[in-house]
Write an enzyme that holds these catalytic residues in place. Structure first.
Site, PDB file in Angstrom:
ATOM      1  N   ASP A 128       0.828  -1.200   0.000  1.00 22.05           N
ATOM      2  CA  ASP A 128       0.000   0.000   0.000  1.00 22.05           C
ATOM      3  C   ASP A 128       0.873   1.265   0.000  1.00 22.05           C
ATOM      4  OD1 ASP A 128      -2.990   0.786   1.975  1.00 22.05           O
ATOM      5  OD2 ASP A 128      -2.473   1.102  -0.129  1.00 22.05           O
TER       6      ASP A 128
ATOM      7  N   HIS B 264      -9.555  -2.653  -1.910  1.00 17.66           N
ATOM      8  CA  HIS B 264      -9.749  -1.644  -0.853  1.00 17.66           C
ATOM      9  C   HIS B 264     -11.038  -2.017  -0.118  1.00 17.66           C
ATOM     10  CE1 HIS B 264      -8.986   2.292   0.957  1.00 17.66           C
ATOM     11  NE2 HIS B 264     -10.290   2.400   1.042  1.00 17.66           N
TER      12      HIS B 264
ATOM     13  N   HIS C 136       0.019   2.582  -5.882  1.00 17.83           N
ATOM     14  CA  HIS C 136       0.469   3.885  -6.407  1.00 17.83           C
ATOM     15  C   HIS C 136       1.614   4.343  -5.520  1.00 17.83           C
ATOM     16  CE1 HIS C 136      -1.545   5.441  -2.898  1.00 17.83           C
ATOM     17  NE2 HIS C 136      -2.618   4.804  -3.259  1.00 17.83           N
TER      18      HIS C 136
ATOM     19  N   CYS D 292      -6.036   4.725  -3.663  1.00 15.68           N
ATOM     20  CA  CYS D 292      -6.194   3.291  -3.379  1.00 15.68           C
ATOM     21  C   CYS D 292      -7.273   2.579  -4.180  1.00 15.68           C
ATOM     22  CB  CYS D 292      -6.441   3.100  -1.885  1.00 15.68           C
ATOM     23  SG  CYS D 292      -5.172   3.812  -0.872  1.00 15.68           S
TER      24      CYS D 292
END
Lengths: 95, 422
Positions: B12, B105, B302, B51
């Site tokens: 994450d 998510h 990301h 996310c």
């Protein structure tokens, strides 16, 4: 040919100026979408009007632009978009 | 029986702050070791730097304009179309599919179920200690507990005496042990929470990054030519008690220099902590002799801005927030099959100063996209690669908008490469 490789990204915004929900706008509040096209040479981004009900971006209504050249500006601190007067949208961008 | 297993590791908010991406400051020996046996993509980009939209995009193989998820508040099967996911496709091809930690998510964007039962053969696992992540468990200079951004902890002190990623690693290893004796191939996705905020990690990792060694971002000012619409005002970290106490003006007030260094120090410490978890997981793969039959894919949803352009967090189109680590270990393709008893992924302690520099594996410079994960993983596993999507593709359950990256794994290149290296 590495020059042919392209990566697309996008990010939504609720307004042209930073506000409390600029980072994570809810769908209904999105008014602008920033579409980026990346190649090994540059990153070109146009921030265009976005209709959240129709899920439609209007590339004729450009709010702002960014253009960074990888070789001369790898950290993307010198936005050349206005220097190129925004230029014509790359053909591949016109819907 | 001969199908390759798949271990997909998703981290994450991990930017390319890793040794194998050339970052000399970062201690990430276990991920660097994985990279030395993998094909590493130097220029991989997420399709949206936040996310849920990014995860739904790469797990369905569709771009955000097709999933129609730009925020956190819709489920693609309701909002856009009944798109198959990567795990769902493996499940439909005879794999036992399992989810540990943060893969989808949580919440509406995955139907409050991590997209079960479509995507997973068994109920997804979420570490019980996750519920304390954003509570007051950070001991401040005043000796009180706070909900801070910077949160090095004494693990013995925190509720349940553990942290989410430690629990996830333990669970994932248990699942590997169980699958060792299974006749079905497995697809195991492990989602690590760190370095997502808050930077809540075992405090000893701070020692790896003495503040005197921490510099500011190379370009810590908001660039004069940056259009206001492009600027991300990092509202999420402002709500953390320690940042709130700085009384920063919104949106352009900058964080005091010493605190900027502390944020960067704690992000890096979180990366090294996460690296140890990846190391334990891969070491178990070796111990269970699964390394020669398991593809390992490593990526993140990301990146994260660490002060570049005067920004923090993700929420923008800059390279620092969209560029992600992406590498694939494929037994017999990116590295020779390990000899009997040979270990490829022996755990390496980041505190071990003598851990030798890793020989880098093969690397690709071409720009690639996270949305290519679907066709690439299916192709590497020998499954039929879903067809390209028509435009529009809302009515098509199974197709992909990303290019397959299989061409970069051509064996002859590798053989050539290996003889050269031999």
């Amino acid at each position: 040919n590495p020059r042919e490789s392209i990566a697309y990204s996008q990010y939504p915004r609720p307004a042209d100026y930073p506000q409390w929900n600029s980072d994570k706008p809810n769908l209904k509040d999105i008014r602008v979408m920033g579409y980026s096209i990346r190649t090994i040479d540059y990153r070109y981004t146009v921030w265009v009007s976005f209709n959240p009900h129709e899920f439609l971006a209007n590339f004729s209504d450009v709010h702002a632009g960014e253009l960074y050249f990888v070789d001369s500006d790898p950290l993307q601190d010198h936005n050349m978009y206005n220097d190129t007067r925004g230029g014509d949208l790359p053909k591949s961008w016109t819907p | 029986k001969d199908a390759l297993n798949v271990l997909l590791i998703i981290v994450d908010d991990l930017r390319t702050s890793l040794g194998c991406y050339g970052d000399k400051l970062i201690r990430s020996p276990n991920i660097d070791q994985l990279a030395s046996h993998s094909l590493l993509f130097q220029n991989a980009f997420a399709q949206q730097a936040v996310c849920a939209p990014s995860r739904v995009s790469f797990l369905t193989g569709r771009r955000p304009d097709t999933t129609r998820l730009y925020d956190f508040n819709s489920y693609w099967r309701v909002q856009a179309g009944n798109f198959s996911t990567i795990p769902q496709y493996f499940k439909e091809n005879g794999y036992v599919t399992m989810s540990v930690g943060k893969v989808f998510h949580p919440g509406i964007s995955s139907n409050h179920s991590d997209d079960s039962p479509y995507s997973w053969s068994v109920l997804p696992y979420h570490p019980s200690s996750e519920k304390y992540e954003n509570t007051k468990t950070c001991r401040g200079p005043d000796g009180e507990l706070h909900a801070n951004l910077i949160c090095p902890v004494d693990v013995a002190d925190v509720p349940e005496g553990t942290l989410p990623d430690k629990q996830s690693t333990k669970k994932a290893i248990q699942l590997l042990e169980k699958m060792k004796t299974s006749t079905s191939p497995f697809f195991l996705a492990v989602g690590y929470h760190k370095p997502h905020i808050p930077f809540r990690y075992p405090k000893e990792f701070q020692k790896l990054y003495p503040l005197e060694n921490i510099t500011l971002a190379p370009d810590p000012q908001v660039p004069p030519g940056l259009p206001p619409v492009a600027y991300n005002p990092w509202m999420d970290i402002r709500q953390r008690e320690d940042v709130e106490a700085l009384n920063l003006s919104v949106p352009y007030g900058s964080i005091p220099v010493d605190f900027q260094k502390k944020i960067r120090q704690s992000y890096f410490a979180s990366v090294s902590y996460m690296d140890t978890q990846v190391g334990h997981l891969l070491n178990a793969l070796d111990d269970l002799q699964l390394t020669n039959s398991t593809i390992v894919a490593f990526t993140s949803d990301h990146g994260w801005a660490l002060g570049e352009h005067g920004e923090w967090a993700k929420y923008s189109n800059f390279d620092v927030t969209t560029r992600v680590p992406l590498m694939f270990y494929v037994p017999g393709r990116t590295a020779p099959l390990p000899e009997a008893g040979e270990k490829l992924f022996r755990y390496i302690d980041p505190f071990d100063s003598i851990s030798e520099l890793m020989e880098p594996g093969r690397q690709v410079k071409d720009l690639v996209e996270l949305v290519s994960l679907f066709p690439t993983l299916t192709g590497l596993a020998g499954l039929h690669v879903p067809p390209h999507c028509p435009r529009p593709s809302f009515h098509v359950d199974l197709c992909r908008e990303g290019q397959s990256l299989l061409k970069y794994f051509q064996l002859h290149d590798l053989e050539e490469d290996l003889t050269l290296r031999g």
